[in-house]
Scaffold this motif. Structure first.
Motif, PDB file in Angstrom:
ATOM      1  N   THR A   1      15.011 -76.815  93.241  1.00 49.13           N
ATOM      2  CA  THR A   1      14.543 -75.776  92.329  1.00 49.13           C
ATOM      3  C   THR A   1      13.516 -74.849  92.959  1.00 49.13           C
ATOM      4  O   THR A   1      13.115 -73.865  92.341  1.00 49.13           O
ATOM      5  CB  THR A   1      13.924 -76.400  91.063  1.00 49.13           C
ATOM      6  OG1 THR A   1      12.763 -77.159  91.431  1.00 49.13           O
ATOM      7  CG2 THR A   1      14.925 -77.314  90.360  1.00 49.13           C
ATOM      8  N   ILE A   2      13.077 -75.176  94.167  1.00 44.63           N
ATOM      9  CA  ILE A   2      12.109 -74.340  94.889  1.00 44.63           C
ATOM     10  C   ILE A   2      12.559 -74.241  96.344  1.00 44.63           C
ATOM     11  O   ILE A   2      12.797 -75.265  96.985  1.00 44.63           O
ATOM     12  CB  ILE A   2      10.690 -74.933  94.841  1.00 44.63           C
ATOM     13  CG1 ILE A   2      10.212 -75.094  93.389  1.00 44.63           C
ATOM     14  CG2 ILE A   2       9.711 -74.062  95.619  1.00 44.63           C
ATOM     15  CD1 ILE A   2       8.900 -75.852  93.256  1.00 44.63           C
ATOM     16  N   ALA A   3      12.670 -73.025  96.853  1.00 45.57           N
ATOM     17  CA  ALA A   3      13.025 -72.827  98.263  1.00 45.57           C
ATOM     18  C   ALA A   3      11.745 -72.832  99.070  1.00 45.57           C
ATOM     19  O   ALA A   3      10.927 -71.915  98.963  1.00 45.57           O
ATOM     20  CB  ALA A   3      13.759 -71.507  98.439  1.00 45.57           C
ATOM     21  N   ALA A   4      11.563 -73.877  99.875  1.00 48.39           N
ATOM     22  CA  ALA A   4      10.318 -73.973 100.644  1.00 48.39           C
ATOM     23  C   ALA A   4      10.413 -75.035 101.723  1.00 48.39           C
ATOM     24  O   ALA A   4      10.641 -74.735 102.890  1.00 48.39           O
ATOM     25  CB  ALA A   4       9.133 -74.270  99.711  1.00 48.39           C
ATOM     26  N   ALA A   5      10.263 -76.291 101.320  1.00 51.22           N
ATOM     27  CA  ALA A   5      10.033 -77.372 102.271  1.00 51.22           C
ATOM     28  C   ALA A   5      11.247 -77.707 103.129  1.00 51.22           C
ATOM     29  O   ALA A   5      11.104 -78.208 104.235  1.00 51.22           O
ATOM     30  CB  ALA A   5       9.555 -78.622 101.534  1.00 51.22           C
ATOM     31  N   GLY A   6      12.448 -77.478 102.612  1.00 49.25           N
ATOM     32  CA  GLY A   6      13.636 -77.852 103.366  1.00 49.25           C
ATOM     33  C   GLY A   6      13.876 -79.350 103.388  1.00 49.25           C
ATOM     34  O   GLY A   6      14.702 -79.844 104.158  1.00 49.25           O
TER      35      GLY A   6
ATOM     36  N   THR B   1      15.641 -70.777  90.846  1.00 49.52           N
ATOM     37  CA  THR B   1      14.375 -70.308  91.424  1.00 49.52           C
ATOM     38  C   THR B   1      13.930 -68.958  90.864  1.00 49.52           C
ATOM     39  O   THR B   1      12.861 -68.458  91.244  1.00 49.52           O
ATOM     40  CB  THR B   1      14.484 -70.193  92.959  1.00 49.52           C
ATOM     41  OG1 THR B   1      15.333 -69.084  93.304  1.00 49.52           O
ATOM     42  CG2 THR B   1      15.060 -71.466  93.568  1.00 49.52           C
ATOM     43  N   LEU B   2      14.720 -68.354  89.985  1.00 45.08           N
ATOM     44  CA  LEU B   2      14.444 -66.989  89.535  1.00 45.08           C
ATOM     45  C   LEU B   2      13.138 -66.859  88.758  1.00 45.08           C
ATOM     46  O   LEU B   2      12.521 -65.787  88.734  1.00 45.08           O
ATOM     47  CB  LEU B   2      15.605 -66.466  88.679  1.00 45.08           C
ATOM     48  CG  LEU B   2      16.898 -66.118  89.426  1.00 45.08           C
ATOM     49  CD1 LEU B   2      18.029 -65.831  88.445  1.00 45.08           C
ATOM     50  CD2 LEU B   2      16.684 -64.921  90.345  1.00 45.08           C
ATOM     51  N   THR B   3      12.707 -67.926  88.098  1.00 41.12           N
ATOM     52  CA  THR B   3      11.507 -67.841  87.259  1.00 41.12           C
ATOM     53  C   THR B   3      10.246 -68.334  87.960  1.00 41.12           C
ATOM     54  O   THR B   3       9.201 -68.463  87.327  1.00 41.12           O
ATOM     55  CB  THR B   3      11.716 -68.656  85.965  1.00 41.12           C
ATOM     56  OG1 THR B   3      12.016 -70.019  86.302  1.00 41.12           O
ATOM     57  CG2 THR B   3      12.867 -68.079  85.147  1.00 41.12           C
ATOM     58  N   LEU B   4      10.328 -68.609  89.257  1.00 44.80           N
ATOM     59  CA  LEU B   4       9.145 -69.079  89.973  1.00 44.80           C
ATOM     60  C   LEU B   4       8.055 -68.012  89.982  1.00 44.80           C
ATOM     61  O   LEU B   4       8.341 -66.825  90.166  1.00 44.80           O
ATOM     62  CB  LEU B   4       9.500 -69.438  91.415  1.00 44.80           C
ATOM     63  CG  LEU B   4      10.300 -70.719  91.649  1.00 44.80           C
ATOM     64  CD1 LEU B   4      10.666 -70.826  93.126  1.00 44.80           C
ATOM     65  CD2 LEU B   4       9.506 -71.935  91.207  1.00 44.80           C
TER      66      LEU B   4
ATOM     67  N   ALA C   1      11.309 -58.470  99.786  1.00 46.28           N
ATOM     68  CA  ALA C   1      12.155 -58.026  98.675  1.00 46.28           C
ATOM     69  C   ALA C   1      11.795 -58.755  97.387  1.00 46.28           C
ATOM     70  O   ALA C   1      11.739 -58.146  96.309  1.00 46.28           O
ATOM     71  CB  ALA C   1      13.626 -58.251  99.027  1.00 46.28           C
ATOM     72  N   LEU C   2      11.524 -60.066  97.481  1.00 44.76           N
ATOM     73  CA  LEU C   2      11.181 -60.835  96.282  1.00 44.76           C
ATOM     74  C   LEU C   2       9.789 -60.506  95.781  1.00 44.76           C
ATOM     75  O   LEU C   2       9.518 -60.604  94.578  1.00 44.76           O
ATOM     76  CB  LEU C   2      11.298 -62.335  96.574  1.00 44.76           C
ATOM     77  CG  LEU C   2      12.728 -62.844  96.756  1.00 44.76           C
ATOM     78  CD1 LEU C   2      12.724 -64.309  97.148  1.00 44.76           C
ATOM     79  CD2 LEU C   2      13.550 -62.640  95.485  1.00 44.76           C
ATOM     80  N   ARG C   3       8.902 -60.092  96.671  1.00 43.84           N
ATOM     81  CA  ARG C   3       7.589 -59.623  96.227  1.00 43.84           C
ATOM     82  C   ARG C   3       7.751 -58.426  95.298  1.00 43.84           C
ATOM     83  O   ARG C   3       7.060 -58.313  94.279  1.00 43.84           O
ATOM     84  CB  ARG C   3       6.757 -59.238  97.444  1.00 43.84           C
ATOM     85  CG  ARG C   3       5.389 -58.624  97.135  1.00 43.84           C
ATOM     86  CD  ARG C   3       4.871 -57.864  98.356  1.00 43.84           C
ATOM     87  NE  ARG C   3       5.773 -56.781  98.728  1.00 43.84           N
ATOM     88  CZ  ARG C   3       5.925 -56.311  99.968  1.00 43.84           C
ATOM     89  NH1 ARG C   3       5.235 -56.830 100.959  1.00 43.84           N
ATOM     90  NH2 ARG C   3       6.761 -55.322 100.209  1.00 43.84           N
ATOM     91  N   ASP C   4       8.689 -57.553  95.624  1.00 37.99           N
ATOM     92  CA  ASP C   4       8.893 -56.325  94.852  1.00 37.99           C
ATOM     93  C   ASP C   4       9.883 -56.504  93.704  1.00 37.99           C
ATOM     94  O   ASP C   4       9.816 -55.780  92.713  1.00 37.99           O
ATOM     95  CB  ASP C   4       9.384 -55.213  95.783  1.00 37.99           C
ATOM     96  CG  ASP C   4       8.407 -54.909  96.907  1.00 37.99           C
ATOM     97  OD1 ASP C   4       7.187 -55.125  96.703  1.00 37.99           O
ATOM     98  OD2 ASP C   4       8.857 -54.483  97.987  1.00 37.99           O
ATOM     99  N   ASP C   5      10.820 -57.455  93.837  1.00 35.66           N
ATOM    100  CA  ASP C   5      11.853 -57.660  92.816  1.00 35.66           C
ATOM    101  C   ASP C   5      12.142 -59.153  92.694  1.00 35.66           C
ATOM    102  O   ASP C   5      13.099 -59.663  93.279  1.00 35.66           O
ATOM    103  CB  ASP C   5      13.125 -56.892  93.205  1.00 35.66           C
ATOM    104  CG  ASP C   5      14.245 -57.063  92.180  1.00 35.66           C
ATOM    105  OD1 ASP C   5      13.963 -57.549  91.060  1.00 35.66           O
ATOM    106  OD2 ASP C   5      15.406 -56.728  92.514  1.00 35.66           O
ATOM    107  N   PRO C   6      11.326 -59.882  91.931  1.00 34.77           N
ATOM    108  CA  PRO C   6      11.472 -61.344  91.850  1.00 34.77           C
ATOM    109  C   PRO C   6      12.819 -61.808  91.309  1.00 34.77           C
ATOM    110  O   PRO C   6      13.213 -62.955  91.548  1.00 34.77           O
ATOM    111  CB  PRO C   6      10.339 -61.747  90.901  1.00 34.77           C
ATOM    112  CG  PRO C   6       9.346 -60.633  90.971  1.00 34.77           C
ATOM    113  CD  PRO C   6      10.167 -59.395  91.175  1.00 34.77           C
TER     114      PRO C   6
END
Length: 391
Positions: free
Chosen positions: A139-144, A181-184, A231-236
């Protein structure tokens, strides 16, 4: 080029609504009792856990649940999970969340399959003989962690944060639906992007030769993550960028970007573990706060490598020397972190550790080790100097 072994047994199920396949994936493993392990209330409020339960029920699987995982997953909850898994005779652990949940699930899987205290593994006192099979819904893109052999746990009693890895803990499958992940929050998204970048950068910077193909993969991955992080900073709500970042997170930590290297440096991670063990900071923010000070400290050891990184990844023009080019590359990375509103110093992380606290972190980083780092073998004075410079 160094010799290497590359092993990635995790099956990836990537795309929309893929969490509904969990039941069939687990049943195919001939398992019948599942521990569903998750973090906070968002997994419940969103209906994600209910959808997963329905998928398991449809396949005739039974389950128990344990929530409450927090960032920098706690040993106390892991011990609760081990007792639950043993008493319920669980034969599969399903993590629903990000890296902290997956790491906690891995520790539970180790503990349930072995006697004694699971913390022994993290303190290198003994090795496990077995591990329950693990799956995850990311649910979170990060640690791998969904494709890696690693797990990181915090012992809140001692303040130690330690990693442990064996191939036994590699998840058998990872369900990856970028929609989850869209609502993170923006901060959590940015922290995840920094962690992804750092997993490749830790491997990119080492001492010795590298493979051209691995370097090219690493450099391309870094550029792509930086582009889509912006891109996600500007358009989550950008689904395509969410998907790119999610897949990059897995590729960054499944060993691919380390093939042919000396294994990488990892000192920034080791120092950050002590920082978050003491102050419970967000991992990605801790990494961005430390990296620049580490890079400047070790730059004289590999100015050629830092210059290559500056040119190929950060787009820095070749200067009069590798050292100057490398330094400009470090400054460009810090500027990028700032563009994501990530800290590049401990002050920006709202921390002001005392001299005694810095010495304690430097000492703890070396417990059980002769040194940390590969670009430069760091001893306690080096680690303390990096933390002092990061203030």
């Amino acid at each position: 080029m160094h010799d290497f072994v590359y092993y990635t047994p995790t099956r990836i199920i990537f795309g929309k609504n893929t969490e509904q396949q969990c039941g069939g994936l687990i049943k195919a493993r001939n398992c019948g009792k599942v521990l569903i392990h998750y973090g906070g209330q968002s997994a419940l409020r969103s209906g994600l856990v209910d959808r997963i339960k329905a998928s398991l029920t449809a396949e005739g699987l039974s389950f128990v649940t344990l929530g409450g995982v927090v960032p920098n997953p706690r040993l106390s909850l892991i011990r609760q999970g081990i007792e639950l898994a043993r008493s319920a005779e669980v034969d599969f652990v399903l993590a629903v969340g990000g890296g902290s949940v997956i790491d906690s699930a891995k520790a539970i899987a180790y503990g349930a399959a072995n006697g004694g205290d699971v913390w022994d593994f993290y303190m290198s006192l003994r090795k496990p003989d077995a591990c329950l099979p693990i799956g995850c819904v990311v649910t979170i893109a990060a640690a791998g962690s969904e494709m890696s052999s690693s797990t990181v746990v915090t012992n809140e009693e001692s303040g130690f944060k330690r990693s442990f890895k064996t191939d036994m803990a590699r998840p058998v499958f990872a369900v990856m639906n970028p929609e989850l992940t869209l609502t993170l929050p923006a901060f959590q998204t940015a922290c995840g992007c920094v962690d992804i970048l750092m997993h490749t950068m830790e491997r990119y910077f080492g001492h010795g030769s590298n493979m051209d193909i691995t370097d090219s993969i690493s450099e391309g991955l870094l550029r792509v993550v930086m582009h889509h992080a912006s891109a996600l900073r500007d358009d989550p709500a950008n689904y395509e960028s969410r998907a790119e970042i999610m897949w990059a997170g897995s590729l960054s930590h499944n060993g691919l970007t380390g093939c042919g290297s000396d294994g990488g440096d990892w000192a920034t991670h080791m120092i950050e573990h002590e920082l978050s063990g003491m102050f419970d900071v967000a991992h990605g923010a801790g990494l961005s706060a430390i990296w620049g000070s580490w890079a400047r400290h070790v730059l004289p050891e590999r100015p050629d490598r830092f210059a290559l990184f500056a040119e190929r990844v950060m787009g820095v023009a070749r200067a009069e020397s590798n050292t100057v080019t490398g330094l400009r590359g470090i400054e460009a990375v810090e500027a990028f972190f700032r563009s994501l509103r990530m800290p590049v110093s401990l002050k920006e992380l709202n921390l002001a550790p005392s001299g005694d606290q810095i010495e304690e972190m430097a000492r703890k980083a070396l417990v059980g080790k002769a040194h940390i780092g590969s670009v430069k073998k760091l001893l306690q004075p080096d680690i303390a100097a990096i933390l002092m410079a990061a203030r």
